[in-house]
Design an enzyme around this catalytic site. Structure first.
Site, PDB file in Angstrom:
ATOM      1  N   CYS A  16     -51.004  61.980  -6.030  1.00 21.37           N
ATOM      2  CA  CYS A  16     -51.456  60.643  -6.454  1.00 21.37           C
ATOM      3  C   CYS A  16     -51.935  60.646  -7.904  1.00 21.37           C
ATOM      4  CB  CYS A  16     -52.585  60.187  -5.519  1.00 21.37           C
ATOM      5  SG  CYS A  16     -53.496  58.752  -6.110  1.00 21.37           S
ATOM      6  N   GLY A  17     -51.297  59.819  -8.723  1.00 22.89           N
ATOM      7  CA  GLY A  17     -51.667  59.746 -10.134  1.00 22.89           C
ATOM      8  C   GLY A  17     -53.077  59.246 -10.356  1.00 22.89           C
ATOM      9  N   HIS A  18     -53.532  58.261  -9.560  1.00 24.39           N
ATOM     10  CA  HIS A  18     -54.902  57.749  -9.690  1.00 24.39           C
ATOM     11  C   HIS A  18     -55.914  58.850  -9.362  1.00 24.39           C
ATOM     12  CE1 HIS A  18     -53.477  53.748 -10.382  1.00 24.39           C
ATOM     13  NE2 HIS A  18     -52.882  53.663  -9.207  1.00 24.39           N
ATOM     14  N   CYS A  19     -55.576  59.675  -8.365  1.00 20.56           N
ATOM     15  CA  CYS A  19     -56.467  60.786  -8.000  1.00 20.56           C
ATOM     16  C   CYS A  19     -56.550  61.809  -9.129  1.00 20.56           C
ATOM     17  CB  CYS A  19     -55.974  61.462  -6.722  1.00 20.56           C
ATOM     18  SG  CYS A  19     -55.789  60.357  -5.303  1.00 20.56           S
TER      19      CYS A  19
END
Length: 501
Positions: free
Chosen positions: A66-69
């Site tokens: 996950c890029g947001h993570c």
């Protein structure tokens, strides 16, 4: 499910200019950085034992791809290092919710997207959503408040000045003494709602910046930056107090513009279970003031009727326009959306149209609007195009196993996923029982009683026998094919296409 879909409309819209949307993460797979020094790593084997030992612990549920993570990780680690020396220390932890053995744990905590952060109190007995910032300094400040008392005592004018922000809601209890049933109920309310509001309590109303100064209490006073600047309440039953706070903390007309101070109220607007009236117009137009005035009159007259009202500046509402598939030439535009998802539109509105049209809506004399692109005459690409008017035939009545992507043309994550879905579709091109399809959710209405689309891309799989599942795995060809094979109703074994050989 229907109401949850509407909760995220604004969050999505804000994400386009304020980076506040994180519920659906769709980055490509990738490796996560190595072990952290201050953030605890938890899993199904040590989660309960670790949490039970802490009165206060913060847990991030993440996915390695996950890029947001990935963006949050260094901020979260920096915050953990700062909070490790706080008195008392505040513990930050993380769980890889994409790991198979941890998925039941993620399900228990209703993790629907990544990253999801939970605040666990009293050994895990009380669970709250983290609703603070995502940068290190913001995380630290927010968690320092959350780990302290739910309500802060106000002993001086200086205390009040430092706690009460004129641009935010502040809830204060005025009491003759800090004991008794009323005070206990107030502190219970503060504990329950502390992630949404800031609370204080005092023995002297003269210390407060607004409201009658001679009262001795017990009363609850809400100080707010809109409508009447304060309001008092004296029913100390917890349920009545909570209802009072929730109703009083939403403006008669919520303003959606580029002022970040308004964003918390906009989010509250979309979190409301009410039907939502949304008026979009150019705030600098010649007719704006008269339209705003008439709209506010209708909002005042509609209090207690289950409708919340918002007015959005065209400049700030581009995200909402993209999400709803609206057009600027329809402005001034009034939209009413029910919790079940039905929409009612009045485009090119004039001030005198507002009251009679809203009355017609209340009386059931306005027909709901269903938005659909035309059914394509040719649909020969590997990934089939579905529109609102063909959804029933392609997905629900076809008797096939259908993977359906809900996407937005402007969504970068959707663009990354597109060639992967093409590969998946090509791999099933010799299998007549499997369909890979996509629907532009900005140009077609999505039935919220069946699909909980909170962001893009969202994928659902419906088996030939009618089993409906949301896909929340990795966005890779192999993972998606494996998911389809595990959940499809098979009439014959899958034969790989020539491109796979």
């Amino acid at each position: 499910m229907a109401s949850r879909a509407s909760i995220y409309f604004l969050v999505l819209a804000l994400s386009l200019f304020a980076s506040s949307f994180t519920n659906i993460c769709a980055e490509e797979s990738g490796s996560e950085s190595e072990s952290k020094e201050f953030v605890l790593t938890l899993d199904h084997s040590n989660f309960s034992d670790t949490v039970s030992k802490h009165d206060f612990i913060v847990v991030e549920f993440y996915a390695p791809w996950c890029g947001h993570c990935k963006k949050l990780a260094p901020e979260y680690e920096k915050a953990a290092s700062v909070l490790s020396v706080h008195d008392p220390p505040v513990i930050l932890a993380k769980v890889d919710a994409n790991e198979g053995e941890n998925k039941d744990l993620a399900s228990d905590f209703e993790v629907k997207g990544f990253p999801t952060i939970k605040i666990l109190r009293n050994g895990g007995k009380n669970v709250q959503e983290y609703k603070g910032p995502r940068d290190a300094d913001g995380i630290v400040d927010y968690l320092k408040k959350q780990s302290g008392p739910a309500s802060v005592v106000i002993k001086s004018v200086e205390d009040a000045s430092s706690l009460i922000d004129d641009k935010k809601i502040f809830i204060v209890g005025v009491f003759p003494k800090f004991s008794g049933e009323e005070f206990e109920n107030f502190t219970s309310l503060a504990e329950k709602l502390r992630s949404d509001y800031e609370f204080g309590h005092t023995l002297d109303a003269k210390l407060l910046p607004r409201g009658e100064s001679s009262v001795t209490g017990p009363i609850v006073r809400i100080l707010k930056p809109f409508d009447e600047r304060f309001v008092d309440f004296q029913d100390f039953h917890v349920d009545a107090l909570e209802k009072f706070v929730e109703e009083s903390s939403l403006p008669t007309v919520t303003v959606f513009n580029n002022d970040p101070n308004n964003h918390p109220f906009v989010i509250k607007f979309f979190n409301s279970p009410n039907a939502k009236a949304m008026l979009f117009l150019n705030f600098s137009s010649e007719t704006a003031d008269s339209i705003k005035s008439k709209y506010r009159e209708v909002a005042e007259q509609s209090k207690g009727e289950g409708i919340s009202f918002l007015i959005g500046d065209l400049e700030a509402s581009q995200g909402a326009f993209q999400y709803f598939g609206l057009k600027e030439e329809q402005v001034p535009l009034l939209v009413i959306q029910k919790a079940e998802g039905e929409k009612y539109l009045k485009p090119n509105l004039e001030a005198d149209h507002i009251a009679p049209w809203v009355k017609d809506y209340k009386d059931g004399n306005v027909q709901p609007y269903r938005k659909s692109e035309p059914i394509p005459e040719a649909n020969n690409e590997p990934v089939k195009v579905v529109v609102a008017d063909s959804l029933q035939d392609v997905v629900f009545n076809s008797g096939k196993n259908v993977l359906l992507e809900f996407y937005a043309p402007w969504c970068g994550h959707c663009k990354k996923l597109a060639p992967i879905l093409d590969e998946v579709a090509i791999s099933f091109q010799n299998d007549a029982d499997v369909v890979i399809a996509k629907l532009d959710a900005t140009a077609n209405d999505v039935p919220s009683d069946k699909f909980d689309v909170k962001g893009y891309p969202t994928m659902y799989f419906r088996s030939a026998s009618g089993k409906l599942l949301e896909y929340d795995g990795e966005r890779t060809k192999e993972a998606i094919i494996d998911f389809i094979e595990k959940n499809r109703d098979k009439t014959a074994p899958h034969e790989p296409s020539k491109d796979e050989l």
